[in-house]
Design a protein around this motif. Structure first.
Motif, mmCIF file in Angstrom:
data_model
loop_
_atom_site.group_PDB
_atom_site.id
_atom_site.type_symbol
_atom_site.label_atom_id
_atom_site.label_comp_id
_atom_site.label_asym_id
_atom_site.label_seq_id
_atom_site.Cartn_x
_atom_site.Cartn_y
_atom_site.Cartn_z
ATOM 1 N N ALA A 290 37.508 72.968 10.081
ATOM 2 C CA ALA A 290 36.365 73.146 9.196
ATOM 3 C C ALA A 290 36.704 74.206 8.167
ATOM 4 C CB ALA A 290 35.138 73.578 9.994
ATOM 5 N N LEU A 291 36.435 73.910 6.918
ATOM 6 C CA LEU A 291 36.574 74.888 5.848
ATOM 7 C C LEU A 291 35.184 75.297 5.406
ATOM 8 C CD1 LEU A 291 39.397 73.267 3.688
ATOM 9 C CD2 LEU A 291 39.605 75.083 5.377
ATOM 10 N N PHE A 292 35.008 76.598 5.194
ATOM 11 C CA PHE A 292 33.711 77.059 4.750
ATOM 12 C C PHE A 292 33.861 78.169 3.723
ATOM 13 C CE2 PHE A 292 34.733 79.424 8.589
ATOM 14 C CZ PHE A 292 34.326 80.729 8.337
ATOM 15 N N SER A 293 32.822 78.335 2.934
ATOM 16 C CA SER A 293 32.805 79.303 1.857
ATOM 17 C C SER A 293 31.664 80.281 2.077
ATOM 18 C CB SER A 293 32.616 78.564 0.526
ATOM 19 O OG SER A 293 32.499 79.484 -0.530
ATOM 20 N N ILE A 294 31.988 81.565 2.061
ATOM 21 C CA ILE A 294 30.966 82.607 2.208
ATOM 22 C C ILE A 294 30.478 82.934 0.799
ATOM 23 C CG2 ILE A 294 30.476 84.924 3.046
ATOM 24 C CD1 ILE A 294 33.038 84.548 4.857
ATOM 25 N N GLU A 295 29.268 82.495 0.499
ATOM 26 C CA GLU A 295 28.720 82.653 -0.849
ATOM 27 C C GLU A 295 28.034 83.998 -1.059
ATOM 28 O OE1 GLU A 295 29.149 80.402 -3.406
ATOM 29 O OE2 GLU A 295 30.499 79.439 -1.981
ATOM 30 N N SER A 296 27.416 84.519 0.002
ATOM 31 C CA SER A 296 26.724 85.810 -0.080
ATOM 32 C C SER A 296 26.589 86.351 1.337
ATOM 33 C CB SER A 296 25.344 85.630 -0.717
ATOM 34 O OG SER A 296 24.481 84.940 0.157
ATOM 35 N N GLU A 297 25.911 87.465 1.475
ATOM 36 C CA GLU A 297 25.714 88.045 2.802
ATOM 37 C C GLU A 297 24.678 87.279 3.624
ATOM 38 O OE1 GLU A 297 27.560 90.336 4.394
ATOM 39 O OE2 GLU A 297 28.809 90.133 2.623
ATOM 40 N N SER A 298 24.175 86.186 3.081
ATOM 41 C CA SER A 298 23.224 85.374 3.845
ATOM 42 C C SER A 298 23.493 83.877 3.765
ATOM 43 C CB SER A 298 21.796 85.658 3.374
ATOM 44 O OG SER A 298 21.650 85.310 2.014
ATOM 45 N N GLN A 299 24.436 83.450 2.931
ATOM 46 C CA GLN A 299 24.645 82.018 2.709
ATOM 47 C C GLN A 299 26.108 81.617 2.865
ATOM 48 O OE1 GLN A 299 22.167 79.521 1.866
ATOM 49 N NE2 GLN A 299 23.900 78.371 2.622
ATOM 50 N N ILE A 300 26.330 80.594 3.673
ATOM 51 C CA ILE A 300 27.651 80.005 3.885
ATOM 52 C C ILE A 300 27.526 78.504 3.674
ATOM 53 C CG2 ILE A 300 29.433 79.505 5.615
ATOM 54 C CD1 ILE A 300 28.646 82.172 6.944
ATOM 55 N N TYR A 301 28.547 77.920 3.061
ATOM 56 C CA TYR A 301 28.598 76.470 2.907
ATOM 57 C C TYR A 301 29.805 75.927 3.668
ATOM 58 C CZ TYR A 301 25.046 76.752 -0.667
ATOM 59 O OH TYR A 301 23.870 76.982 -1.322
ATOM 60 N N LEU A 302 29.546 74.993 4.545
ATOM 61 C CA LEU A 302 30.620 74.236 5.188
ATOM 62 C C LEU A 302 31.021 73.184 4.166
ATOM 63 C CD1 LEU A 302 32.180 73.814 7.874
ATOM 64 C CD2 LEU A 302 30.508 72.058 8.400
ATOM 65 N N THR A 303 32.260 73.275 3.678
ATOM 66 C CA THR A 303 32.663 72.443 2.548
ATOM 67 C C THR A 303 33.525 71.251 2.925
ATOM 68 O OG1 THR A 303 34.562 73.889 2.161
ATOM 69 C CG2 THR A 303 32.550 74.363 0.923
ATOM 70 N N ASN A 304 34.177 71.323 4.092
ATOM 71 C CA ASN A 304 35.106 70.266 4.450
ATOM 72 C C ASN A 304 35.296 70.276 5.953
ATOM 73 O OD1 ASN A 304 37.733 68.906 4.868
ATOM 74 N ND2 ASN A 304 37.872 68.960 2.635
ATOM 75 N N ILE A 305 35.313 69.108 6.550
ATOM 76 C CA ILE A 305 35.619 69.010 7.977
ATOM 77 C C ILE A 305 36.456 67.759 8.207
ATOM 78 C CG2 ILE A 305 33.429 67.893 8.541
ATOM 79 C CD1 ILE A 305 33.695 69.633 11.221
ATOM 80 N N ARG A 306 37.570 67.965 8.877
ATOM 81 C CA ARG A 306 38.505 66.878 9.112
ATOM 82 C C ARG A 306 39.018 66.917 10.537
ATOM 83 N NH1 ARG A 306 37.487 63.627 5.310
ATOM 84 N NH2 ARG A 306 38.576 63.783 3.363
ATOM 85 N N HIS A 307 39.389 65.761 11.028
ATOM 86 C CA HIS A 307 40.074 65.691 12.311
ATOM 87 C C HIS A 307 41.488 66.209 12.092
ATOM 88 C CE1 HIS A 307 42.007 64.018 15.866
ATOM 89 N NE2 HIS A 307 40.798 64.005 16.400
ATOM 90 N N GLN A 308 42.027 66.935 13.058
ATOM 91 C CA GLN A 308 43.352 67.526 12.904
ATOM 92 C C GLN A 308 44.453 66.503 12.653
ATOM 93 O OE1 GLN A 308 43.307 69.846 16.580
ATOM 94 N NE2 GLN A 308 43.637 71.673 15.348
ATOM 95 N N LEU A 309 44.264 65.281 13.069
ATOM 96 C CA LEU A 309 45.297 64.262 12.899
ATOM 97 C C LEU A 309 45.161 63.465 11.599
ATOM 98 C CD1 LEU A 309 45.599 62.938 16.556
ATOM 99 C CD2 LEU A 309 46.981 64.678 15.401
ATOM 100 N N GLN A 310 44.131 63.749 10.801
ATOM 101 C CA GLN A 310 43.991 63.042 9.536
ATOM 102 C C GLN A 310 45.097 63.470 8.592
ATOM 103 O OE1 GLN A 310 39.460 63.633 9.330
ATOM 104 N NE2 GLN A 310 39.891 62.026 7.859
ATOM 105 N N ASP A 311 45.576 62.552 7.787
ATOM 106 C CA ASP A 311 46.667 62.829 6.873
ATOM 107 C C ASP A 311 46.318 63.892 5.840
ATOM 108 O OD1 ASP A 311 48.330 61.007 8.080
ATOM 109 O OD2 ASP A 311 47.789 59.377 6.721
ATOM 110 N N ASP A 312 45.061 63.952 5.425
ATOM 111 C CA ASP A 312 44.686 64.871 4.355
ATOM 112 C C ASP A 312 44.075 66.181 4.870
ATOM 113 O OD1 ASP A 312 42.358 63.765 5.317
ATOM 114 O OD2 ASP A 312 41.471 63.414 3.347
ATOM 115 N N VAL A 313 44.302 66.502 6.137
ATOM 116 C CA VAL A 313 43.721 67.718 6.690
ATOM 117 C C VAL A 313 44.340 68.942 6.016
ATOM 118 C CG1 VAL A 313 45.310 68.040 8.623
ATOM 119 C CG2 VAL A 313 42.977 68.860 8.811
ATOM 120 N N LEU A 314 43.493 69.914 5.737
ATOM 121 C CA LEU A 314 43.946 71.163 5.135
ATOM 122 C C LEU A 314 44.267 72.148 6.242
ATOM 123 C CD1 LEU A 314 41.198 71.382 2.409
ATOM 124 C CD2 LEU A 314 43.557 70.670 2.094
ATOM 125 N N ARG A 315 45.455 72.686 6.246
ATOM 126 C CA ARG A 315 45.868 73.625 7.295
ATOM 127 C C ARG A 315 46.036 75.002 6.742
ATOM 128 N NH1 ARG A 315 47.180 70.728 11.933
ATOM 129 N NH2 ARG A 315 47.449 68.554 11.511
#
Length: 104
Positions: free
Chosen positions: A79-104
């Motif tokens: 899971a990739l996430f972005s901390i936008e502020s001290e109260s807001q986070i966005y989960l931006t990407n979620i991939r299975h570890q075996l997917q070809d386009d997974v971000l490591r």
């Protein structure tokens, strides 16, 4: 889910990816695995809401973080996430570890 100070929202892309992952598991006639994966991802989101800064930085940007979500079936999710502020986070990407386009 308890409120730990950070609100975690999913981007439209992340929501689509979650639906795709769930449907893939269901398409394999493995409803139990789909439910277990959903539960693991929900727990990960709760962990992010408590302490987002403990996870490794992604892409050399301290506001972008990644979390490896272990899964009982030998592999997991990233899971990739972005901390936008001290109260807001966005989960931006979620991939299975075996997917070809997974971000490591």
């Amino acid at each position: 889910m308890k409120d730990y100070g950070y609100k975690v929202d999913l981007t439209e892309e992340a929501l689509e990816q979650l639906i795709e992952l769930f449907l893939f598991k269901c398409g394999q006639s493995d409803l139990l695995a789909a439910i277990e994966a959903r539960d693991a991802i929900e727990e990960a989101i709760e962990q992010i809401s408590r302490s987002p800064y403990i996870y490794p930085i992604a892409d050399n940007d301290p506001t972008e973080r990644k979390l490896v979500i272990p899964f009982v079936r030998k592999t997991g999710y990233i899971a990739l996430f972005s901390i936008e502020s001290e109260s807001q986070i966005y989960l931006t990407n979620i991939r299975h570890q075996l997917q070809d386009d997974v971000l490591r």
